[in-house]
Design a protein around this motif. Structure first.
Motif, short mmCIF file in Angstrom:
data_model
loop_
_atom_site.label_atom_id
_atom_site.label_comp_id
_atom_site.label_asym_id
_atom_site.label_seq_id
_atom_site.Cartn_x
_atom_site.Cartn_y
_atom_site.Cartn_z
N UNK A 1 0.83 -1.21 0.00
CA UNK A 1 0.00 0.00 0.00
C UNK A 1 0.86 1.26 0.00
N UNK A 2 2.04 1.19 0.62
CA UNK A 2 2.93 2.35 0.61
C UNK A 2 3.45 2.62 -0.80
N UNK A 3 3.67 1.57 -1.56
CA UNK A 3 4.11 1.74 -2.95
C UNK A 3 2.99 2.34 -3.80
N UNK A 4 1.76 1.89 -3.55
CA UNK A 4 0.61 2.46 -4.27
C UNK A 4 0.50 3.95 -3.98
N UNK A 5 0.66 4.35 -2.72
CA UNK A 5 0.59 5.75 -2.34
C UNK A 5 1.69 6.56 -3.02
N UNK A 6 2.91 6.01 -3.05
CA UNK A 6 4.03 6.71 -3.65
C UNK A 6 3.83 6.90 -5.15
N UNK A 7 3.36 5.87 -5.83
CA UNK A 7 3.15 5.96 -7.27
C UNK A 7 2.05 6.97 -7.58
N UNK A 8 0.99 6.98 -6.76
CA UNK A 8 -0.08 7.95 -6.96
C UNK A 8 0.46 9.37 -6.84
N UNK A 9 1.31 9.59 -5.86
CA UNK A 9 1.89 10.92 -5.69
C UNK A 9 2.82 11.29 -6.83
N UNK A 10 3.61 10.34 -7.31
CA UNK A 10 4.53 10.60 -8.40
C UNK A 10 3.80 10.92 -9.70
#
Length: 55
Positions: free
Chosen positions: A33-42
């Motif tokens: 989920x942390x990777x999903x959040x990071x990709x969304x922000x990027x």
């Protein structure tokens, strides 16, 4: 996976990163989920941003 998150952002504008994560899990991506959040922000998606309520 970035392409799929971008598609979800474009079609379901009101979805947050948590709901996107659930959709990705159901599709079999198996991501953190942390990777999903990071990709969304990027990608600059509107998910994860909070807007003040008009009240």
């Amino acid at each position: 996976m970035e392409r799929r998150i971008r598609e979800i952002c474009e079609t379901c504008v009101r979805y947050g990163y948590r709901r996107m994560h659930v959709l990705l899990e159901r599709e079999g991506w198996g991501t953190n989920i942390k990777r999903t959040y990071r990709i969304c922000g990027d990608l600059g998606c509107s998910c994860g941003t909070r807007h003040p309520s008009a009240g």
